[in-house]
Every structure is written in structure tokens, then in C-alpha cells.
Design an enzyme around this catalytic site. Structure first.
Site, PDB file in Angstrom:
ATOM      1  CG  ASP A 120      -2.113  -1.138   0.826  1.00 30.52           C
ATOM      2  OD1 ASP A 120      -2.738  -0.875  -0.012  1.00 30.52           O
ATOM      3  OD2 ASP A 120      -2.528  -1.818   1.826  1.00 30.52           O
ATOM      4  CG  ASP A 178      -8.196  -3.639  -2.385  1.00 28.12           C
ATOM      5  OD1 ASP A 178      -8.573  -4.526  -2.872  1.00 28.12           O
ATOM      6  OD2 ASP A 178      -8.595  -2.996  -1.072  1.00 28.12           O
TER       7      ASP A 178
END
Length: 401
Positions: A120, A178
Site C-alpha cells: 500500500d 486494491d
């Protein structure tokens, strides 16, 4: 190996974008006034939030029962959204308190450039330091982002053709939809350095995702479990959605946004086609509500009483505004008008917080991880970030960049 920049496709894309912005995609004057007012309200809200934030902590959500701001350390995947939103609000209102707070938070976040334990870093570092670099091109911001891109690249496995999302059992290689959102950092790194290795990782990851993450109707699975030795798909499943075969709303939003970015960065038609297909699934879905803010999962069993996800609506709105600049005229108009409708909905009740409430968050009614009963029907930092981005994109639509 150095990447050669292809100028002609870029020029053609820019000319097309300029031509498209001249279509009958006129912005609503009242909505523009509302957006300007929202930036001022948002500044006041985030000043409220910063007063409640403990030293060394980052906001996550707000617990209504305890009336307390819920926070995290810098390693949480959402840590970049708060400083990113502060900077975007500062760009609109020039309130110096926002800039001071953003710089303070960037100082706390800086060490995450060395974090190789997460996929991330795009969310964490590009939404924060990337935003800061655009506003103030300091060499230290560039170096932090380059180190972040290198750290992210360590999670790429050529056998699988993907960046590993979650650390798990040795026999598993888990990739979530994601992860498409973290590729923008890698494209930036190639532009800055000329080193095509970052670009190649991003493209390979996107191609593998296109091959394995999507169903025939262009809805996506949340999680693909690959065999780390062979790269073969072992299982297709969900984590945050209703069921393995359901269409988790924010997952569809991540895919839409991610493949729109892929087309912007590569000008490869297949990525535009993929983004259009994903958009078609979302916008033609019979379970899309009239206000265009999706249920938390398009296949939630209790529709129409299922919870909405304002975060998914914010991501979709922002993505559709960008995609409308690249699409053919008919689709462009649909994307623009739908994104506008989503934004109008988010700008009012029940999604927008009343001034002085919600611990300073701009939006409410988002869903983080319903199966684990985590962050359910609450404000979330990424909902605010993409909401502000969608408002900014609408405000500057005819000079989109």
C-alpha cells in the site's frame, strides 16, 4: 534499460482530452458553488480533526458510541490520506494551518519509505508526498517517493507476474484488486528516473490482474491466491465482500480507477477498453441505487436495506470524471453525468457531515470490512480523500490534468 517516452500518443491524448472537454458536458453552476463552500467547510472540519489528534497518530475513523476519534500509527495502509487531504484542501483555501499540519504529518510518515512489508505504499506515500511534490517540488520529497517505489518493487514476483498484496502462508501468494491503486507510484518513478523497471512491473501486474481478477461480466473478485512457485491460480475469493462470487463495491471502484490510470500512463487501448467494461458493469447494474452511491456490495443479500458505501461512491465519481476525458462521446457523457450525480449525492444528506460533527470527517456512511464487523457505517479517511479529489476534478473539469 531506459524507457523511451512516446510523445505522439501523449500529444494525441492531450488533444483528444481538450476536444472532449469542449463537448456539451457543462458543469452545474449550483454544484460549483456548493463545492467552493464545501472546501471552506472542509477546512473547518479538518481543523477540528487536528485538534483531536494525539501526537504521533493518524486518523482512521470515528467511534460514535465513545464519541472518540479512532487513530493508527504511520504503518496503517490509510496513513497517507490525512496529509493528502490536508494538502488538497490547502490548495483550495490557502489556510496556513492546513499546510503546517500536513508538513507535521509528512514528517511522521517519512519512515514508511523503507516499508517493504506492505503493497500500500502508493496509497501511503503517493497520496501524501506525491501531492506535496506537485505543490512544492522539493528534492527530499522526490527522494522519499523514489525509495518508496523501490520498496514497493521488492514485493513483485516475476513468476506470478504480480506485486504481493498480503503476507500469508508460504504456499500462498495473495493479490487483491486494491493493488491496482498502488501502480501510479511506479509510473511516476519511471518518469522521474527513466528506469523502465518500475513501468514494467506496473504493466505486468495490471496484465496479470486483467487475466485473472475479472469475470465475464467484468465484475472482479477481491482476492486471487496464486501458487508462488508456478504462478497458477489456486483460488478466487473475497475478504471484504459478501461472498466469493459477489461484487464488492469498493473493489469495483478500485478496478475502475486503476485501469483508468493505466490508460493515462501507457495510452494502451486495452486498458481503456478494460476501464470502459468495468464502468459498464457498475453503471448498468440493476442494484445501483438512484442516488448512485452503491450498496457496500452489489450482491448484498438485504438490498434495498443494505448499507451504502460512500467511499466507493467517492472513488467511482473521481475515476469517472477522469475516464470521461478518454472515452468516446456517448460514454463520456454518461460517465460525466453519473459522476456528477454521485458527487451531488455526496455533497448532501445523509452522506456529508454536518459542520462541527463526525470528529471533523467530511463524509459519513462508509463501510470498511463488514464481514469482520470492522469500520462499518462510519467515516473513513480514504472516503474524504477521494471526495475532495472528485470535487477538485469537477471544479477544474475543462482544464483537466
Amino acid at each position: 534499460m531506459m524507457l523511451k517516452i512516446k510523445l505522439l500518443p501523449l500529444i494525441a491524448l492531450l488533444l483528444f482530452s481538450v476536444a472532449l472537454s469542449g463537448q456539451s458536458l457543462k458543469r452545474n453552476a449550483q454544484l460549483l458553488k456548493t463545492i467552493d463552500a464545501n472546501f471552506i467547510k472542509g477546512t473547518a472540519q479538518y481543523q477540528l480533526m487536528m485538534k483531536s489528534l494525539e501526537p504521533g497518530r493518524f486518523p482512521k475513523t470515528f467511534d460514535v458510541k465513545s464519541n472518540k476519534l479512532v487513530t493508527s500509527d504511520s504503518g496503517w495502509w490509510c496513513s497517507g490520506f490525512y496529509p493528502g487531504t490536508l494538502l488538497e484542501l490547502y490548495a483550495q483555501t490557502k489556510d496556513p494551518a492546513l499546510l503546517r499540519e500536513a508538513k507535521r504529518m509528512l514528517g511522521l510518515l517519512e519512515k514508511e519509505q523503507y516499508n517493504t512489508g506492505t503493497h500500500d505504499l502508493g496509497f501511503m506515500m503517493y497520496c501524501s508526498f506525491g501531492t506535496a511534490l506537485k505543490m512544492d517540488p522539493k528534492p527530499e520529497y522526490k527522494e522519499i517517493l523514489l525509495k518508496s517505489a523501490k520498496s514497493l518493487s521488492t514485493r513483485f514476483d516475476p513468476k506470478v507476474g504480480c506485486i504481493k498484496s498480503w503476507n500469508g502462508k508460504p504456499q500462498d501468494f495473495l493479490v487483491i484488486i486494491d493493488n491496482m491503486m498502488n501502480l501510479e507510484l511506479l509510473f511516476w518513478a519511471t518518469r522521474m528516473t527513466g528506469d523502465s523497471s518500475f513501468y514494467k512491473i506496473a504493466v505486468t501486474h495490471a496484465n496479470t490482474t486483467m487475466k485473472n481478477h475479472f469475470r465475464p461480466d467484468y465484475s472482479s473478485w477481491h482476492v486471487i491466491n496464486y501458487n508462488p512457485e508456478t504462478g497458477a491460480v489456486q483460488k478466487k475469493q473475497t475478504a471484504q465482500g459478501f461472498a466469493d462470487e459477489s461484487a464488492w463495491a469498493r473493489g469495483q471502484a478500485w478496478g475502475l480507477y486503476g485501469f483508468t490510470v493505466m490508460y493515462r500512463e501507457t495510452h494502451d487501448q486495452k486498458y481503456l477498453d478494460q476501464a470502459n467494461h468495468i464502468a459498464a458493469f457498475i453503471l448498468s447494474n440493476p442494484n445501483m441505487p438512484k442516488d448512485k452511491i452503491p450498496y457496500w456490495d452489489f450482491n448484498a443479500p438485504d438490498i434495498p436495506d443494505a448499507l451504502r458505501d460512500a467511499s466507493a461512491g467517492a472513488v467511482m465519481s473521481s475515476a469517472l470524471f477522469e475516464l470521461s476525458h478518454y472515452a468516446a462521446p456517448k460514454e463520456a457523457k454518461l460517465y460525466f453525468t453519473t459522476a456528477e450525480k454521485m458527487l451531488k449525492s455526496l455533497c448532501g444528506a445523509p452522506y456529508q457531515s454536518l459542520p462541527g460533527t463526525n470528529a471533523g470527517f467530511l463524509l459519513q456512511h462508509s463501510v470498511g470490512h463488514l464481514p469482520q464487523k470492522s469500520e462499518v457505517d462510519v467515516p473513513l479517511t480514504y472516503a474524504d480523500y477521494y471526495y475532495v479529489e472528485a470535487m477538485k476534478r469537477y471544479k477544474s473539469y475543462n482544464s483537466f490534468k
